[in-house]
Design an enzyme around this catalytic site. Structure first.
Site, PDB file in Angstrom:
ATOM      1  N   HIS A 143       0.837  -1.206   0.000  1.00 13.12           N
ATOM      2  CA  HIS A 143       0.000   0.000   0.000  1.00 13.12           C
ATOM      3  C   HIS A 143       0.873   1.257   0.000  1.00 13.12           C
ATOM      4  CE1 HIS A 143      -3.638   2.366   1.244  1.00 13.12           C
ATOM      5  NE2 HIS A 143      -2.708   3.127   1.797  1.00 13.12           N
ATOM      6  N   GLU A 144       1.800   1.318   0.930  1.00 12.36           N
ATOM      7  CA  GLU A 144       2.628   2.532   1.025  1.00 12.36           C
ATOM      8  C   GLU A 144       3.505   2.672  -0.218  1.00 12.36           C
ATOM      9  OE1 GLU A 144       1.513   4.349   3.245  1.00 12.36           O
ATOM     10  OE2 GLU A 144       0.545   2.814   4.477  1.00 12.36           O
TER      11      GLU A 144
HETATM   12  N1  ARG Z   1      -1.499   7.997   4.303  1.00  6.69           N
HETATM   13  C1  ARG Z   1      -1.382   7.016   5.340  1.00  6.69           C
HETATM   14  C2  ARG Z   1      -1.839   5.713   4.716  1.00  6.69           C
HETATM   15  O1  ARG Z   1      -2.827   5.352   4.384  1.00  6.69           O
HETATM   16  C3  ARG Z   1      -2.188   7.293   6.541  1.00  6.69           C
HETATM   17  C4  ARG Z   1      -1.724   8.416   7.387  1.00  6.69           C
HETATM   18  C5  ARG Z   1      -2.804   9.023   8.167  1.00  6.69           C
HETATM   19  N2  ARG Z   1      -2.341   9.725   9.293  1.00  6.69           N
HETATM   20  C6  ARG Z   1      -3.102  10.545  10.036  1.00  6.69           C
HETATM   21  N3  ARG Z   1      -2.604  11.045  11.083  1.00  6.69           N
HETATM   22  N4  ARG Z   1      -4.298  10.863   9.740  1.00  6.69           N
HETATM   23  O2  ARG Z   1      -1.266   4.949   4.250  1.00  6.69           O
HETATM   24 ZN    ZN Z   2      -2.869   5.090   2.247  1.00  3.70          ZN
END
Ligand code: ARG
Ligand code: ZN
Length: 875
Positions: free
Chosen positions: A293-294
């Site tokens: 995912h990342e």
């Molecule tokens: N973009 C990150 C992910 O889905 C999630 C980070 C969200 N962090 C937050 N503090 N809202 O993979």
């Molecule tokens: Zn994400």
């Protein structure tokens, strides 16, 4: 304060380059920032606006001089600038060691880490901290060398060296413009696992996974997962890694799962580190999925990012869809189509358990919300999981190739830009020459749509006429475009060929429902068929089927679509449990309907089923999903019904469960392979039923497996079966597990969660709350560590409704939310959501829930995060 999507304004001043210098110190870190500013010709004239949060401004200069008329508050700086370009020099002081909110720059186990999404960068330095402000970053880190030997930031290492007083520095440059939420730095004492691979165009790239030295041996699975993810994105979407090096860092204190910072992903260590002895099969699967995912965000999120935070699903829905497809392909490569179906079932289980309730409560929002008070509250199951379902529907409607064409056009048009969901759908539409205007309604429709079907068979004409109807709460006039996959089953259980307007398809057909009600007539239907609706869960809707028990039992045994076969079993179970719960609520004696017992017995006896699918099919629907389906929600009655059913099925089929458990033994060393994973899941499920039933042979089998376990899945599966029962071995097994893993903080999270989630099989035992209170004082517990809070308090508030929902539980909740709010608002807000559906409960519970919510709402120093949740719940 409410932020609205409709209020979006482009930036008056954009930042082209950022030069950051960090003098790192836990108590007082000095951040020097130089911003190269440019007037935005496409925006109305306005001042330079810089945002900040808990920052100490040391100095601000514009073009080398202190500006005469800057307007400065705690959270905002406005400066009127002349000309078309300017340079801002800003010095800020921050205290990372005091940052228990874990947003911005903070310390964890002696190192420095960052989390900037969504609005953490403004807790590091003053900046136009919004995703459409894309700039090129150069970052210099300076720190004590002995304490922080490793200094990392985004991009490429362009310089490093020694400084006076035992300090050293490293300079990093990121070649790609990026929004501030993708900034990251790490300074810590870490070791690295690295690998070099060649990308599809023949470039050599360096992959690194950084952890504390002791955990280095646990990074192998994550590295394998990363390599597989890189290959898959090349093959499926033609997307290549664009960096010379790609780094992942593990951190113990982290609010969410992981973060896709450009070239420097930061991971909650529970989603990165695994060995057979410390991680379950489910952990292995999650790690592979989250690493992917990342990594996938590098294109869907980083190269093309969001114009504003209302567009969050643009990157999250799409990236969840991509990771779901990746996992399905990985499973199918080794486990075939059945493994693929099991993945689909898993995903729908999550959607139903988490997203459906959210969409029916006070936090209901479209996948693209229209407003929010605190953006961190909108990293939701709706934005992520329902968002992924919306993308999946696009692929279903356009076909895999059509979807790929749309993706190609999306990148061709928008690489390097910050865009909207409309831009994405427009690329899909234009690449396929298809008008998707109606489809866009999915982006603005809150609530779960309902789909109903009625079929009429005409034996003389050999036709089957199917009428589908849709209904969304509060939007009767605007129909959604809903892809509905259907099949018809003959009396022998096989799929009938489907002929519509003269064209015949062998098994499943996709109907596009685009009106409130629509009718299709299938011809050449030689016998009265049984309808199989919404195959593969082709749309995120609630299908209201009014099937009798016999039809459900028939589909449970024969539906040619594995998802629907599972779903038929779930529907029959749901009907059975809810019927028992109604009896329990009314004080009637409980008796499992024999028709259900017979259908369940047939499913249990089906030796042709793949073990992973078999385990899914025999597992009851989740408690939170069932609670949602119950009016009024009565968690105690539901728990009584679930216990009765598990016990009853466990007892009636005790010999079969035991045989099957024995058949599921896996020989040899641990492998993360769908076949073995399925066998372990089924073997553990057998133990669950046997122990619930109080079968001595079950206790003995669980005790044996616990003692001889060769891996965590077996050990935890056996322990879970004992804990979820009245087994006399329960406490000694918990103690043995603790003794074995006393110094392993990640594994202890499982031990906390298991106890917090425990049901009370012995009615004379103390309520689980007493144990949760004890565990709060356990030396391994820390309220500052999100994983610990999620395990212990989440395990109780979220995963144990039957024990939690009581006046004592609710008062405890209020006390804990107030305490957490002072430490970490994001974590507190997540836990606070456990009471948001209070209006759907029984009157007695509503009273204590309301009191608890009011206590929190009235408490001092409430964060915007928690205030939004309790405020919306009480509104
Ligand atoms: N973009 C990150 C992910 O889905 C999630 C980070 C969200 N962090 C937050 N503090 N809202 O993979
Ligand atoms: Zn994400």
């Amino acid at each position: 304060q409410t932020i609205r999507r409709a209020d979006y304004q482009p930036l008056a001043w954009t930042v082209t380059d950022v030069d950051l210098h960090f003098a790192l110190d836990p108590a007082a870190t000095l951040v020097r920032s130089r911003l190269t500013l440019k007037r935005n010709p496409r925006a109305p004239a306005g001042p330079l606006v810089l945002l900040g949060d808990e920052l100490e401004l040391v100095s601000l200069q514009i073009d080398g001089r202190t500006p005469a008329a800057a307007r400065i508050t705690d959270t905002r700086i406005e400066v009127d600038l002349d000309g078309d370009t300017a340079t801002a020099d800003i010095v800020t002081r921050i205290a990372p060691a005091k940052n228990t909110a874990l947003s911005g720059l903070y310390t964890s186990r002696g190192g420095f880490f960052t989390q900037c999404e969504a609005e953490g960068f403004r807790r590091i330095t003053w900046f136009p901290d919004r995703p459409d402000a894309m700039a090129r970053y150069t970052v210099t880190l300076e720190a004590d060398k002995a304490s922080y030997p490793v200094l990392l930031s985004n991009g490429n290492l362009v310089g490093h060296g020694e400084l006076a007083d035992g300090r050293h520095f490293a300079r990093w440059q990121d070649p790609f413009p990026k929004p501030s939420y993708l900034f990251a730095l790490v300074a810590a004492d870490l070791a690295v696992n690295e690998r070099r691979i060649t990308t599809m165009s023949g470039r050599e790239v360096l992959l690194q996974i950084w952890t504390e030295t002791a955990a280095l041996e646990r990074t192998g699975h994550a590295m394998e997962s990363l390599v597989r993810a890189i290959r898959w994105d090349e093959e499926r979407f033609g997307l290549e890694l664009d960096l010379e090096r790609f780094m992942i860092v593990a951190v113990s204190d982290f609010n969410m799962g992981a973060m896709e910072n450009k070239g420097l992903n930061i991971f909650n260590s529970k989603l990165l580190l695994a060995t057979p002895d410390t991680a379950t099969d489910v952990d292995y699967e999650s790690i592979e999925a989250v690493v992917a995912h990342e990594y996938f965000h590098n294109w869907t999120g980083n190269r093309v990012t969001c114009r504003d935070w209302f567009q969050l699903t643009l990157k999250e829905g799409l990236t969840v869809f991509r990771d779901q497809e990746f996992t399905a392909d990985m499973l199918a490569a080794e486990g075939g189509d059945s493994a693929r179906a099991v993945k689909r079932i898993d995903d729908v289980r999550v959607l139903r358990a988490a997203q459906f309730p959210e969409d029916a409560g006070p936090m209901a929002h479209p996948i693209r919300p229209d407003s929010y008070q605190e953006i961190n509250n909108f990293y939701t199951a709706t934005v992520y999981e329902k968002g992924a379902e919306v993308i999946r529907m696009l692929q279903t409607l356009l076909g895999r190739d059509g979807f790929r064409k749309g993706m190609d056009l999306y990148f061709a048009r928008h690489d390097g830009q910050a865009v909207t969901c409309d831009d994405f759908v427009a690329a899909m539409a234009d690449a396929n020459g298809r008008d998707l205007t109606q489809f866009l309604r999915w982006y603005s429709r809150p609530g779960t749509p309902r789909l109903s079907a009625s079929g009429r068979y005409d034996a003389a004409a050999q036709t089957y006429t199917l009428t589908l109807a849709q209904r969304s709460a509060g939007a009767a006039d605007e129909a959604l475009l809903i892809p509905v996959a259907v099949g018809l089953l003959g009396a022998d259980g096989r799929d009938l060929p489907l002929t519509l307007a003269g064209a015949t398809a062998p098994g499943t057909r996709l109907l596009e429902l685009d009106a409130a009600e629509q009718t299709w007539t299938f011809t050449g239907v030689a016998e009265r068929p049984v309808l199989s609706l919404l195959r593969g869960f082709s749309a995120p809707v609630i299908a209201d089927l009014d099937e009798d028990d016999a039809t459900l039992a028939f589909r449970m045994a024969h539906d040619g679509d594995p998802f629907n076969r599972w779903d038929a079993a779930q529907r029959f179970m749901e009907r059975t449990v809810l019927g028992l719960a109604a009896d329990a609520a009314a004080g009637r004696p409980l008796a499992t309907p024999e028709a259900f017992v017979a259908a369940f017995g047939a499913l249990l006896a089906d030796d042709a089923l793949d073990p992973a699918f078999h385990a899914q099919a025999l597992a009851l629907p989740g408690e939170s999903y069932l609670l949602e389906r119950m009016t009024p929600a009565d968690p105690a009655a539901l728990r009584t019904a679930l216990m009765h059913l598990l016990r009853d099925l466990g007892k009636r089929f005790a010999a079969d469960w035991l045989d099957r458990h024995l058949d599921c033994r896996v020989a040899g060393d641990y492998r993360y392979h769908p076949r073995d994973v399925g066998l372990r899941a089924l073997g553990n499920l057998c133990l669950r039923y046997l122990c619930a039933a109080g079968e001595l042979a079950g206790f003995a089998a669980a005790e044996r497996q616990f003692a001889q376990a060769g891996n965590m899945s077996e050990r935890l599966g056996a322990l879970g079966a004992l804990v979820h029962s009245a087994a006399p071995q329960r406490d000694s097994a918990l103690a043995a597990f603790h003794a074995h893993y006393a110094t392993d903080t990640l594994v202890l999270d499982k031990w906390f969660a298991l106890q917090a989630g425990a049901w009370r099989w012995d009615p004379a035992a103390a309520p689980t709350l007493a144990r949760v209170r004890q565990l709060l004082a356990h030396p391994a517990f820390a309220a500052t560590n999100p994983n610990k809070v999620y395990a212990l308090l989440g395990g109780y508030f979220r995963a144990n409704p039957g024990e939690f929902h009581s006046p004592d539980g609710h008062a405890f909740w209020a006390e804990q939310i107030v305490a957490l709010n002072a430490i970490n608002p994001q974590v507190a807000a997540r836990m606070a959501r456990a009471l948001e559906r209070w209006r759907s409960f029984t009157p007695a519970l509503q009273a204590s829930m309301r009191r608890a919510l009011e206590t929190v709402a009235a408490s001092e120093g409430l964060s915007p995060d928690v205030a939004e949740i309790v405020g919306k719940a009480l509104a």
